[in-house]
Design an enzyme around this catalytic site. Sequence first.
Site, short mmCIF file in Angstrom:
data_model
loop_
_atom_site.label_atom_id
_atom_site.label_comp_id
_atom_site.label_asym_id
_atom_site.label_seq_id
_atom_site.Cartn_x
_atom_site.Cartn_y
_atom_site.Cartn_z
N PRO A 35 0.83 -1.21 0.00
CA PRO A 35 0.00 0.00 0.00
C PRO A 35 0.86 1.25 0.00
CG PRO A 35 0.04 -1.00 2.18
CD PRO A 35 0.75 -1.95 1.27
N THR A 37 0.26 5.52 -0.15
CA THR A 37 -0.65 6.67 -0.18
C THR A 37 -0.29 7.60 -1.33
OG1 THR A 37 -0.96 6.56 2.21
CG2 THR A 37 -1.50 8.64 1.14
N HIS A 180 -4.85 -1.73 8.84
CA HIS A 180 -3.58 -1.00 9.01
C HIS A 180 -3.29 -0.83 10.50
CE1 HIS A 180 -0.18 1.41 8.37
NE2 HIS A 180 -0.63 2.25 7.46
N HIS A 183 3.01 1.55 11.76
CA HIS A 183 3.60 2.86 11.44
C HIS A 183 3.14 4.02 12.32
CE1 HIS A 183 3.96 1.06 7.12
NE2 HIS A 183 4.73 0.43 8.00
N TYR A 185 -0.01 4.70 13.42
CA TYR A 185 -1.39 5.14 13.26
C TYR A 185 -2.26 4.53 14.37
CZ TYR A 185 0.41 6.92 8.88
OH TYR A 185 1.15 7.59 7.95
#
Length: 376
Positions: A35, A37, A180, A183, A185
């Site tokens: 993935p 962004t 997700h 990282h 988040y």
Amino acid sequence: MSVTLAETASRAAHILARPATINGLTVPNRIAMAPMTRMFSPGGVPGEDVVSYYARRAAAGVGLIVTEGTYVGHDSAGLSDRVPRFHGTEQLAGWAKVADAVHAAGGTIVPQLWHIGMVRNQGDQPFPEAPAVGPSGLRIGEDEATGKAMTQRDLDDVIGAFAEAAAAAERIGFDGVELHGAHGYLIDQFLWAGTNHRTDAYGGDPVARTRFAAEIVAAVRERVSPDFPVIFRYSQWKMDAYDARLAETPEELEAILAPLASAGVDAFHASTRRYWRPEFDDSDLNLAGWTRKLTGKTAITVGSVGLEGEFGKAFQGEGAALGSLDDLLDRMERDEFDMVAVGRALLQDPDWARKVLAGRFDELTPFDAAALQTLS
């Protein structure tokens, strides 16, 4: 003894071309698209350019596409109106076209479901009135809360948003979902002691810090079919803390992964900056290797595959030459992990998978960070 390019090409074609199974899904080969962004979806709606972007890579041999992060239906989930959302009639209609196009091209696809948590700033789009929320209202590196510590109602709302997005993914034709949890988040903010200072059932030891993630997995599992794959992406490192670690030992890692596996995770996507680095002392296993060993679940490795140089530097245009795949193939031959996700190399060269699977290494296009804005 040195290995020739032709020998590596032959091994790659054999090893990476094997099908892989994740729950009820058969992926045609071992190459996944990581993935990434892009912010190319005004209003959170993926348009025809997004459809062609993913379909092009599926047609070129990528077995499993994991989409860029897509915001779940919670007002605090995001920070941009150009990042795609996985809720809303128009948004889901756009994603249905993406899934159809990838399938027509011979690939499989899962959306990455995302809530950024405390990475959000007050006033960010698409819902500027929404607060930044997290386990303790803390951003990475902060000692004082600058956001909202989530209440039980907040937790329930976010859990429900992930579950609803997963149900929508199955309804409109996707092959699974990825959650997700990496990282720095929201889900990762609960997993990491640096941002989770809660004293209730969602904070404390590693198992307690996993509760929120496990409840999301369980809620997703309840809303989708039993054979619908649920993938969980996690990492030790955070976007603003490369040296952060969830676990210092295999035992600590097992304490985190076991509740997630029990809740219904079918595969773990273990995000590292350099896939070849051992995760713990006294073993050559990387994070994906340890994940597979500890859980028995399908493991996907990722991290500078096909590149040389440091993760951050490559995005700054420094030292991003093509790297050797020999070590990767050695690890896959030993069944250290099951699949490999490719990011920047595949972004640069949409035909990367086709060329690798055909042994056409001499045709691979070196990564050029300066060209990112023109790639499609």
